[in-house]
Design an enzyme around this catalytic site. Sequence first.
Site, PDB file in Angstrom:
ATOM      1  CD  GLU A 233      -2.438  -1.362   2.747  1.00 33.87           C
ATOM      2  OE1 GLU A 233      -2.853  -0.294   3.262  1.00 33.87           O
ATOM      3  OE2 GLU A 233      -2.598  -2.485   3.280  1.00 33.87           O
ATOM      4  CD  GLU A 349      -8.800   1.866   5.581  1.00 30.41           C
ATOM      5  OE1 GLU A 349      -8.876   1.231   6.658  1.00 30.41           O
ATOM      6  OE2 GLU A 349      -7.910   1.664   4.726  1.00 30.41           O
TER       7      GLU A 349
END
Length: 434
Positions: A233, A349
């Site tokens: 990520e 997120e």
Amino acid sequence: MASCCCWRKKPCPIITTFFSFLLIPILVSSPASATTGIGNGSTTAPVLLRSGEEQLRFQRMKAQLARVKEASVKTIQSPDGDVLDCVLSHLQPAFDHPKLRGQKPANEPAARPGNGDAELVGADDEALPQTWRSSGEWCPEGTIPVRRTTEGDLLRASSVGRFGMKPQSAAVRRDSTSNGHEHAVGYVTGGQFYGAKASLNVWPAQVSSLAEFSLSQIWVISGSFGNDLNTIEAGWQVSPELYGDNSPRFFTYWTNDAYQETGCYNLHCAGFVQTNSRVAIGAAISPVSSYGGHQFDITLLIWKDPKQGHWWLQLGPSGALVGYWPSSLFTHLGSRGRGGADMVQFGGEAVNTRPSGSHTPTQMGSGRFPGEGYGRAAYFRNVQVVDWDNNLIPAAGLRLLADHPGCYDIAGGQGGEWGSYFYYGGPGRNVRCP
């Protein structure tokens, strides 16, 4: 490359854990270790280490921080209060990993996706504008800048033993409804993917609680959604608990066991190998986008070197390499040759702790809904994946999903200079999201 974008698009319509119970509590208080608030105006309070095991981990982590400091050949004071240690590349935290001990940084890949000539690389100083660079100081060649972690950073964490790690409940879920992690994402599945690329604008998202964060990133994912999930990520995030302020910061992450015991943010554990002396992982990004004003975005490319199997991170269209996740860190993603990702995900997120029983006002992206469009909403543009032949191709079949569209939504489009794109985000608590 971080850039001031000048595309003018009409708004796109919306298409749709602690270790053991208390033994002998030790009260720790100091100006650095007692920070519990957010930003420079934070309040102070004593911090409690809850068990003997946690006290031991705290002392071990302090010793690790001291070793990093000792390996520094130069120290840089950033205008925002960060301290950067210029650490010799072969002494960086990555090489404390049992599978990496004794190694040195690998050579750069001979070829990159969509660009067969690795020599066509622009200047590193254009890759990512960061606050610390305004000091006019640089790390020497052969070193990397490591943002210094303080005792206060450690003690601000919900658990010292999990400092620098996502919560165990953070496993990637495209349909999360109850774990407190809410998403607005675009994703592709149904094949093998060897990387991903996109440009995303950076915003000073407001995070309302120390226990929450907001981020925008690319996920490269393989394995089941159980205990063997592998992820790589990278993106930008606002995390008061991790950094002590509300600044958007460049970050990396990895795990090979669904966020259970392995992996971490940035360089907080052994793993990611940094090769760039002019990009500081975990440092603040500046400038950032403003509502109705200039838009600043960063371009991220993550891809697997077909020869050595490492997963490299590149910043900007010019091709500044930040470093790589060694193949030996992973199970599914670590296989050489055809060991690609099962899914690639792009988007935002946010953590919702439901303060006072209602949804958090923590923002995702710009804090505005996708329907407001360019200059107001957050976006991902030129969304691409890397195929088996190391080519960059459009992310065909990109699916869009918002867990809670009344709180954070997503809307996409296709065509023009932006290729495949989407707007995403939202304000969190509002009349549609009580």
